[in-house]
Motif scaffolding. Structure first.
Motif, PDB file in Angstrom:
ATOM      1  N   ASP A  54       1.063  -1.077   0.158  1.00 19.22           N
ATOM      2  CA  ASP A  54      -0.010  -0.002   0.197  1.00 19.22           C
ATOM      3  C   ASP A  54       0.728   1.097  -0.217  1.00 19.22           C
ATOM      4  OD1 ASP A  54      -2.375  -1.771   0.244  1.00 19.22           O
ATOM      5  OD2 ASP A  54      -2.323  -1.717   2.402  1.00 19.22           O
TER       6      ASP A  54
ATOM      7  N   GLY B  59       2.358   2.399   4.981  1.00 20.49           N
ATOM      8  CA  GLY B  59       1.055   1.178   5.444  1.00 20.49           C
ATOM      9  C   GLY B  59       2.292  -0.068   6.512  1.00 20.49           C
TER      10      GLY B  59
ATOM     11  N   TYR C 276       3.429  -6.567   4.358  1.00 23.41           N
ATOM     12  CA  TYR C 276       2.789  -8.092   4.579  1.00 23.41           C
ATOM     13  C   TYR C 276       3.132  -8.998   4.430  1.00 23.41           C
ATOM     14  CZ  TYR C 276      -1.804  -5.317   2.634  1.00 23.41           C
ATOM     15  OH  TYR C 276      -2.763  -4.058   2.022  1.00 23.41           O
TER      16      TYR C 276
ATOM     17  N   GLU D 224      -6.477  -9.983   4.085  1.00 22.57           N
ATOM     18  CA  GLU D 224      -7.090  -9.047   4.902  1.00 22.57           C
ATOM     19  C   GLU D 224      -5.353  -8.025   5.323  1.00 22.57           C
ATOM     20  OE1 GLU D 224      -5.984 -10.890   9.871  1.00 22.57           O
ATOM     21  OE2 GLU D 224      -6.395 -12.442   8.277  1.00 22.57           O
ATOM     22  N   HIS D 225      -5.679  -6.746   5.413  1.00 24.66           N
ATOM     23  CA  HIS D 225      -4.935  -5.565   6.246  1.00 24.66           C
ATOM     24  C   HIS D 225      -3.705  -6.962   6.503  1.00 24.66           C
ATOM     25  CE1 HIS D 225      -4.019  -1.952   5.539  1.00 24.66           C
ATOM     26  NE2 HIS D 225      -3.891  -1.814   6.332  1.00 24.66           N
ATOM     27  N   GLY D 226      -2.534  -6.500   5.494  1.00 22.56           N
ATOM     28  CA  GLY D 226      -1.534  -7.146   6.022  1.00 22.56           C
ATOM     29  C   GLY D 226      -0.992  -8.499   5.899  1.00 22.56           C
TER      30      GLY D 226
END
Length: 243
Positions: free
Chosen positions: A145, A171, A174, A232-234
């Protein structure tokens, strides 16, 4: 003795290049036009190149004005206004991410370490291109991101120094989540996972993933397609299809 050759005074040819405010060496791309056919559009383009070379030496306000007159051939006169010479006193990346700082600084340097580096000259257009490439490297290294803002340069006219600030919103970095395999036999799927060399929980790294998928294709003798999905986020899930 042979008589001297007649001088070519055709207006179609550049007979002489003169300069004020600098030396011919400072405008070398224009100086070498002497003796060539006169092409105003080409002269304009080359004047732009000569201007950028001056800016790369630390003259951000450098301007060239080219005028022409017909004498013995067409004469080009170049008026050079360099303005003050600046150097970068501080180059600051405003971020707290864990991307390697040395790699980040090297990514924006240009012209063998003389442009866009502390002690060197600042060129905005080269910095903008370098930051676009750096943003891509962030994405490849797992900061999917990440966005990098436009560089902000502040000039200190008293000390002939400039400060360059670059805001980075990285951000999260990941990680790989699930590695799913579909198609083929159970043995085929197990071989693909082994060849990929990736494990859930590893940092997502696009070059490493590409190396893994190429290795899987060559070592298992199967066509393998890899798809990505942000679960999902990450977290990035990887799905390998064996055909």
């Amino acid at each position: 003795m042979y008589p001297p050759l007649a001088q070519d005074c055709s207006s179609a040819r550049i007979g002489k290049v003169t300069v004020d405010g600098a030396t011919l060496a400072d405008i070398a791309p224009l100086a070498v036009l002497e003796g060539t056919l006169d092409d105003p559009d080409r002269s304009t383009r080359i004047a732009g190149v000569a201007t950028e070379l001056l800016q790369a030496r630390g003259y951000p306000y450098a301007k060239l004005v080219v005028t022409r007159r017909v004498a013995c051939g067409t004469e080009l006169h170049v008026a050079v206004h360099t303005g003050p010479r600046f150097k970068i006193a501080r180059l600051e990346f405003q971020t707290d991410d864990e991307f390697p700082p040395t790699e980040r600084a090297l990514a924006v340097q240009d012209a063998l370490g003389t442009v866009n580096v502390v002690g060197g000259a600042y060129l905005a257009d080269r910095m903008t291109r370098a930051l676009a490439a750096l943003e891509h490297r962030y994405h490849e290294a797992g900061w999917i991101d990440a966005t990098i803002g436009a560089p902000k340069a502040t000039y200190d006219e008293e000390h002939n120094e400039d400060t360059v600030e670059i805001a980075i919103t990285a951000g999260p970095r990941y990680r790989i989540g699930r590695i799913i395999t579909q198609g083929g036999s159970a043995a085929d799927r197990a071989a693909v996972v082994e060849a990929l060399g990736l494990r859930g929980g590893d940092w997502y790294n696009a070059p490493r993933v590409r190396i893994g998928i190429n290795r899987a294709r060559h070592t298992t003798d199967h066509h393998v397609e890899l798809h990505y999905e942000i679960a999902e986020h990450g977290i990035v899930d990887l799905e390998a299809s064996v055909k």
